[in-house]
Design an enzyme around this catalytic site. Sequence first.
Site, PDB file in Angstrom:
ATOM      1  N   TYR A  55       0.852  -1.205   0.000  1.00  0.00           N
ATOM      2  CA  TYR A  55       0.000   0.000   0.000  1.00  0.00           C
ATOM      3  C   TYR A  55       0.876   1.239   0.000  1.00  0.00           C
ATOM      4  O   TYR A  55       1.868   1.307   0.745  1.00  0.00           O
ATOM      5  CB  TYR A  55      -0.891   0.018   1.245  1.00  0.00           C
ATOM      6  CG  TYR A  55      -2.306  -0.439   0.951  1.00  0.00           C
ATOM      7  CD1 TYR A  55      -3.056   0.214  -0.025  1.00  0.00           C
ATOM      8  CD2 TYR A  55      -2.880  -1.503   1.627  1.00  0.00           C
ATOM      9  CE1 TYR A  55      -4.348  -0.200  -0.318  1.00  0.00           C
ATOM     10  CE2 TYR A  55      -4.171  -1.920   1.342  1.00  0.00           C
ATOM     11  CZ  TYR A  55      -4.898  -1.264   0.365  1.00  0.00           C
ATOM     12  OH  TYR A  55      -6.160  -1.652   0.070  1.00  0.00           O
ATOM     13  N   GLU A  57      -0.539   4.874  -0.400  1.00  0.00           N
ATOM     14  CA  GLU A  57      -1.308   6.113  -0.557  1.00  0.00           C
ATOM     15  C   GLU A  57      -0.381   7.318  -0.464  1.00  0.00           C
ATOM     16  O   GLU A  57       0.479   7.390   0.425  1.00  0.00           O
ATOM     17  CB  GLU A  57      -2.373   6.234   0.533  1.00  0.00           C
ATOM     18  CG  GLU A  57      -3.699   5.599   0.154  1.00  0.00           C
ATOM     19  CD  GLU A  57      -3.823   4.186   0.662  1.00  0.00           C
ATOM     20  OE1 GLU A  57      -2.781   3.511   0.826  1.00  0.00           O
ATOM     21  OE2 GLU A  57      -4.969   3.753   0.890  1.00  0.00           O
ATOM     22  N   THR A 227      -5.047   5.540 -21.429  1.00  0.00           N
ATOM     23  CA  THR A 227      -4.774   4.232 -20.852  1.00  0.00           C
ATOM     24  C   THR A 227      -3.348   3.884 -21.254  1.00  0.00           C
ATOM     25  O   THR A 227      -2.738   4.562 -22.080  1.00  0.00           O
ATOM     26  CB  THR A 227      -5.742   3.161 -21.397  1.00  0.00           C
ATOM     27  OG1 THR A 227      -5.746   3.239 -22.823  1.00  0.00           O
ATOM     28  CG2 THR A 227      -7.138   3.367 -20.868  1.00  0.00           C
ATOM     29  N   LYS A 230      -3.170   0.132 -24.708  1.00  0.00           N
ATOM     30  CA  LYS A 230      -3.658  -0.011 -26.092  1.00  0.00           C
ATOM     31  C   LYS A 230      -2.465   0.086 -27.049  1.00  0.00           C
ATOM     32  O   LYS A 230      -1.609  -0.787 -27.012  1.00  0.00           O
ATOM     33  CB  LYS A 230      -4.737   1.034 -26.354  1.00  0.00           C
ATOM     34  CG  LYS A 230      -5.966   0.850 -25.447  1.00  0.00           C
ATOM     35  CD  LYS A 230      -7.083   1.802 -25.797  1.00  0.00           C
ATOM     36  CE  LYS A 230      -8.331   1.509 -25.000  1.00  0.00           C
ATOM     37  NZ  LYS A 230      -8.532   2.431 -23.872  1.00  0.00           N
ATOM     38  N   ARG A 236      -2.569  -3.028 -18.152  1.00  0.00           N
ATOM     39  CA  ARG A 236      -3.861  -2.357 -18.011  1.00  0.00           C
ATOM     40  C   ARG A 236      -3.706  -1.260 -16.972  1.00  0.00           C
ATOM     41  O   ARG A 236      -3.490  -1.530 -15.796  1.00  0.00           O
ATOM     42  CB  ARG A 236      -4.934  -3.350 -17.526  1.00  0.00           C
ATOM     43  CG  ARG A 236      -5.253  -4.457 -18.489  1.00  0.00           C
ATOM     44  CD  ARG A 236      -5.822  -3.943 -19.779  1.00  0.00           C
ATOM     45  NE  ARG A 236      -7.144  -3.426 -19.626  1.00  0.00           N
ATOM     46  CZ  ARG A 236      -8.256  -4.050 -20.039  1.00  0.00           C
ATOM     47  NH1 ARG A 236      -8.178  -5.219 -20.617  1.00  0.00           N
ATOM     48  NH2 ARG A 236      -9.435  -3.493 -19.884  1.00  0.00           N
TER      49      ARG A 236
HETATM   50  N1  DSN Z   1     -13.053  -0.232 -24.116  1.00  0.00           N
HETATM   51  C1  DSN Z   1     -12.233   0.676 -24.896  1.00  0.00           C
HETATM   52  C2  DSN Z   1     -12.302   0.400 -26.344  1.00  0.00           C
HETATM   53  O1  DSN Z   1     -12.439  -0.751 -26.713  1.00  0.00           O
HETATM   54  O2  DSN Z   1     -12.173   1.315 -27.141  1.00  0.00           O
HETATM   55  C3  DSN Z   1     -12.526   2.095 -24.568  1.00  0.00           C
HETATM   56  O3  DSN Z   1     -12.479   2.304 -23.235  1.00  0.00           O
END
Ligand code: DSN
Length: 419
Positions: A55, A57, A227, A230, A236
């Site tokens: 933890y 914080e 994010t 991607k 994630r």
């Molecule tokens: N779930 C994502 C996507 O597939 O574009 C967006 O948050």
Amino acid sequence: MPWTEPSLAAVDPEIAHLIRDANALEARTIRLIPSENYASRAVQEATGSVLGNKYSEGYPHKRYYEGQQIVDPVEELARNRMMKLFGAEHCNVQPYSGSPANLAVYFAFLKPGDTVMGLALPAGGHLTHGWGVSITGSYFKSAAYGVRREDQRIDLDEVRKLAKEHQPKLIFCGGTAYARTWDFPAFRSIADEVGAILVADIAHIAGLVAGGAHPSPIGIADVVTTTTHKTLRGPRGGMIMAKKVHAAAIDKAVFPGLQGGPHNHTTAAIAVAAHEALQPSFKTYAHAIVENAKALAAALSERGFSLVTGGTDNHLILADLTPLNVSGKIAARALDRAGLVLNYNSVPFDPRKPFDPSGIRLGTPGATSRGMGTTEMVQIAEWMKRVVTKHDDEANLEAVRREVEAVCAKYPAPGVLVE
Ligand code: DSN
């Protein structure tokens, strides 16, 4: 020191088998969902590390728990590497993912009832940009902008008109199903005209921005959210970059405003992803994603697929299957059976419901991570045509599936274990 404890397979064979099957599935199918990618083994090792036990914080050197000797430098590395990668003045790597990152931005700048503008969900925006079913649409007033019916592109004159009429406190630019370049300077001038905070949500295109394959909003937008999993190919997670003047407000909104302890194992993996993205090969990767998407879009068009906006500038493609007489969901399910994994998706002005829409959405970050190039993109388009035109012929789907599997064997996916 070798492990002395029993392995996952010994402790929980059920889950171990499912994970083994997930590896096998990833190995023999092509990930075409544009928001997904293959995180490297290094990223996965950091994600699965003991750092998740802790933890923390607070922020480096200002924590509410002892024992931060390792966590502090981990977070500093993640933060500093991401600032270097994007050229940002400030970076907070603690948001649990993209939606909490956006929610923290609301908390930093808005009061419930204030007005926000973002691209409407059915036009390719994101739930958290003020859409009704999201908390952001319940607690804030939303004045969503759309796309033009003729070319399905954002109409900046409409954005300006709506902004003047609704006087939003905050304007989002960014989306999840918009295949064209975001004109950040144009959004900046509209935000300035109405005195709004400009937020660029680059979750989909962060890897392209980092690799120089899409213009950067850094230095233009007040705040940039993303994010990390991607096109950026990390774990994630989420993060917020901001001009220095907004640093304190953002940090306070993330913690203690919205979240408790940061996920330190994810923070370490974000640092690894930033290290990977700082290598020269990542620039090549980012440009190859776009080159592949353009090749795939052209090959799909030649085969009768009707593409929203007529093509793509980035990593994703949205196709309206109405002219092919099949719904997005039926096509997506048949493609999945053939080893081509994408998602059904609404298209702008879709007469069908979101759970059974007219379109499919696909992209090239995953296939490009496997080393596939434009030749494989043409092959994917050809497979897609064969599947979509005979989607209820199981022998046809099985024949395509075997061909997909053979090509996958030649292009192993990063981070995927093959036994
Ligand atoms: N779930 C994502 C996507 O597939 O574009 C967006 O948050």
